[in-house]
Design an enzyme around this catalytic site. Structure first.
Site, PDB file in Angstrom:
ATOM      1  CG  ASP A 220      -2.002  -0.993   1.217  1.00  0.00           C
ATOM      2  OD1 ASP A 220      -2.140  -1.665   0.187  1.00  0.00           O
ATOM      3  OD2 ASP A 220      -2.724  -1.115   2.219  1.00  0.00           O
ATOM      4  CB  ILE A 379      -1.599  -5.685  -8.125  1.00  0.00           C
ATOM      5  CG1 ILE A 379      -2.170  -5.344  -6.754  1.00  0.00           C
ATOM      6  CG2 ILE A 379      -2.654  -5.491  -9.204  1.00  0.00           C
ATOM      7  CD1 ILE A 379      -2.485  -3.857  -6.595  1.00  0.00           C
TER       8      ILE A 379
HETATM    9  O1  F6P Z   1      -3.913 -10.479   2.966  1.00  0.00           O
HETATM   10  P1  F6P Z   1      -5.217 -10.046   3.498  1.00  0.00           P
HETATM   11  O2  F6P Z   1      -5.343 -10.344   4.958  1.00  0.00           O
HETATM   12  O3  F6P Z   1      -6.361 -10.456   2.678  1.00  0.00           O
HETATM   13  O4  F6P Z   1      -5.193  -8.466   3.472  1.00  0.00           O
HETATM   14  C1  F6P Z   1      -5.313  -7.667   2.396  1.00  0.00           C
HETATM   15  C2  F6P Z   1      -4.745  -6.324   2.781  1.00  0.00           C
HETATM   16  O5  F6P Z   1      -3.351  -6.372   2.775  1.00  0.00           O
HETATM   17  C3  F6P Z   1      -2.820  -5.278   2.047  1.00  0.00           C
HETATM   18  O6  F6P Z   1      -2.356  -5.780   0.824  1.00  0.00           O
HETATM   19  C4  F6P Z   1      -1.652  -4.651   2.785  1.00  0.00           C
HETATM   20  O7  F6P Z   1      -2.086  -4.136   3.991  1.00  0.00           O
HETATM   21  C5  F6P Z   1      -3.994  -4.315   1.859  1.00  0.00           C
HETATM   22  O8  F6P Z   1      -3.915  -3.580   0.687  1.00  0.00           O
HETATM   23  C6  F6P Z   1      -5.160  -5.240   1.886  1.00  0.00           C
HETATM   24  O9  F6P Z   1      -6.282  -4.600   2.447  1.00  0.00           O
END
Ligand code: F6P
Ligand code: ATP
Ligand code: MG
Length: 456
Positions: A220, A379
């Protein structure tokens, strides 16, 4: 590298202090850096850095004083090898852990930590911790060597595995002590860095001679101070494929809308940069902007004009955008993941349905098509591009040099293009949000023509 002719001296800057293990015990014996004897390195004058080598936080100043700059200017220790090191390589037991979500380049950082420790400093006891913080106390460490990690930089994800939650300070530090680790390389995002601060403080409390370094990882790009986080550029590049597809779908339909949801929990950097590099995006919605749908200056009015003018439109939305206007149940309001991060509703799914309702209400007899593309994990679950690969290598080397020199409780990262050592507690607090009052956001608005969503 010291420069006696410079007009700025250490007393003119506010140099951010990094803890050094000699702060705990000034009697610790030092060793000559083995790079001095390494045939691949020509240790020219200035090769080894000293505490007078600094990186300035801000390199853009307003000399008219309209925008106050910090006075004295903030500075950080420059990252790189030191002439004297505190760790005898033969006594090092290093551990490497990856925490939080995936990000392109995690495996490169691990690989370069292993190869760098082994080749540059002659360390032989290097261990991987499985599955994030919980791995310290739940699994046996995995012994790593250069042969084992040889092709890891070509692989997405993290071979060590990762997880959220499981942060039990006592169990983690007990395990670190029991395994005899004296160097900790912690790769993770903002949450991980907050955990690293706690580990660092606990090690200090227990008077343990252990160095902790954080290597900031977040797709992010929400970690502050550093220029950008590794893997971010790769993710932006990957997002182009989704935006291109959305554009093709939209322009091949009558009144076609292409909608792409991109990662970005509380910051819209991926959406913003993907928009700027694509040029096909008509509207970019990010968490930092409170957008609305109906009425003057709203999204519907903008899209109405856009469809009339161009026949199609492309919308990019960051997953954290609009969370406060999506209707939700009581339990959805408080839902958290294992690390305590809020769980989001699908903003693009909601938008798709709102847009369909709007169109059939206002234009019941006209064709309309909306195609929603969600490349969320695509991505980030990829290997890094060339730029991110080199960046990861420099981060790993910076971390190793700092730790071997005896620094602890720090993070390494580029500031204005130069690698620096930043106190981990400062990084843990520094959030990198999109500044919607700066030139970059004006640029987004000028390429997309989107409204500013400020109600008049
Ligand atoms: O891997 P998880 O727990 O689904 O989380 C997704 C989250 O991780 C991130 O890639 C990094 O915080 C965010 O963009 C996204 O909301
Ligand atoms: N305030 C905190 N104190 C101690 N540990 C924390 C804290 N916040 C998060 N952690 C721990 O850090 C680890 C990673 O946190 P989180 O899942 O939020 O990901 P992150 O490091 O922010 O990375 P990303 O946002 O890129 O996915 C988890 O094990 C979590 O328990
Ligand atoms: Mg995070």
């Amino acid at each position: 590298m010291s420069n006696s002719s410079s007009s700025i001296s250490i007393s003119n800057v506010q140099l951010q202090h990094i803890t050094h293990l000699t702060n705990y015990n000034s009697q610790i014996q030092t060793h000559t850096n083995p790079l001095s004897f390494n045939p691949f390195f020509r240790t020219f004058p200035g090769f080894f850095l000293t505490s007078s080598d600094i990186v300035l936080r801000h390199n853009v100043l307003d000399l008219s004083g309209t925008f106050p700059s910090p006075n004295p200017p903030l500075a950080y220790h420059r990252a790189g090898p030191r002439n004297q090191i505190l760790f005898d390589p033969a006594t090092v037991r290093a551990s490497i852990v990856t925490c939080g979500g995936l990000c392109p380049g995690m495996n490169t950082v691990i690989r370069e930590l292993v190869v760098g420790l082994w080749e540059l400093y002659g360390v032989r006891e290097i261990f991987g911790i499985k599955a994030g913080y919980r791995g310290f106390y739940s699994y046996d460490p995995v012994r790593l060597n250069p042969k084992m990690v040889d092709d890891w930089h070509k692989r997405g994800g993290t071979v060590l595995e990762t997880s959220r939650g499981g942060f039990d300070l006592k169990k983690i530090v007990d395990a670190i002590q029991n395994h005899g680790f004296n160097q900790l390389y912690i790769i993770g995002g903002d949450g991980t860095m907050r955990g690293a601060v706690e580990i660092f403080e606990e090690l200090k409390q227990r008077k343990l001679y252990i160095s902790v370094v954080g290597i900031p990882k977040t797709v992010d790009n929400d970690v502050g101070i550093i220029d950008r986080s590794f893997g971010f550029q790769t993710a932006v590049e990957m997002a182009q494929q989704a935006i291109n597809a959305a554009h093709v779908e939209a322009e091949s339909a009558v009144n076609g809308i292409g909608l792409v949801k991109l990662m970005g929990r509380s910051t819209g950097h991926i959406a913003l940069h993907a928009t700027l590099s694509s040029r096909d995006v008509d509207c970019c919605l990010i968490p930092e902007i409170n957008f609305y749908l109906e009425g003057k200056g709203g999204l519907f009015e903008f899209l109405e004009d856009r469809l009339k003018e161009m026949g199609h439109a492309v919308l990019v939305v960051a997953e954290g955008a609009g969370q406060d206007i999506i209707p939700r149940t009581e339990s959805q309001k408080t839902e958290k993941d294992e690390s305590g991060n809020p769980v989001f509703l699908d903003v693009a799914g909601w938008l798709k349905s709102e847009l369909k309702n709007w169109w059939s209400r206002d234009h019941p007899n006209e064709l309309f098509t909306i195609k929603y593309i969600d490349p969320t994990y695509m991505i980030r679950a990829v290997p890094p591009n060339a730029t991110d690969n080199s960046y990861c290598t420099l981060l790993a080397h910076s971390a190793i040099h700092g730790v071997m020199a005896g620094y602890t409780g720090f993070v390494c990262g580029p500031i204005n293009g130069n690698y620096a050592y930043i106190p981990v507690d400062e990084i843990a607090k520094a959030k990198n949000k999109v500044d919607t009052r700066d030139h970059k956001w004006s640029w987004v608005r000028s390429v997309s023509n989107q409204p500013d969503f400020i109600r008049s």
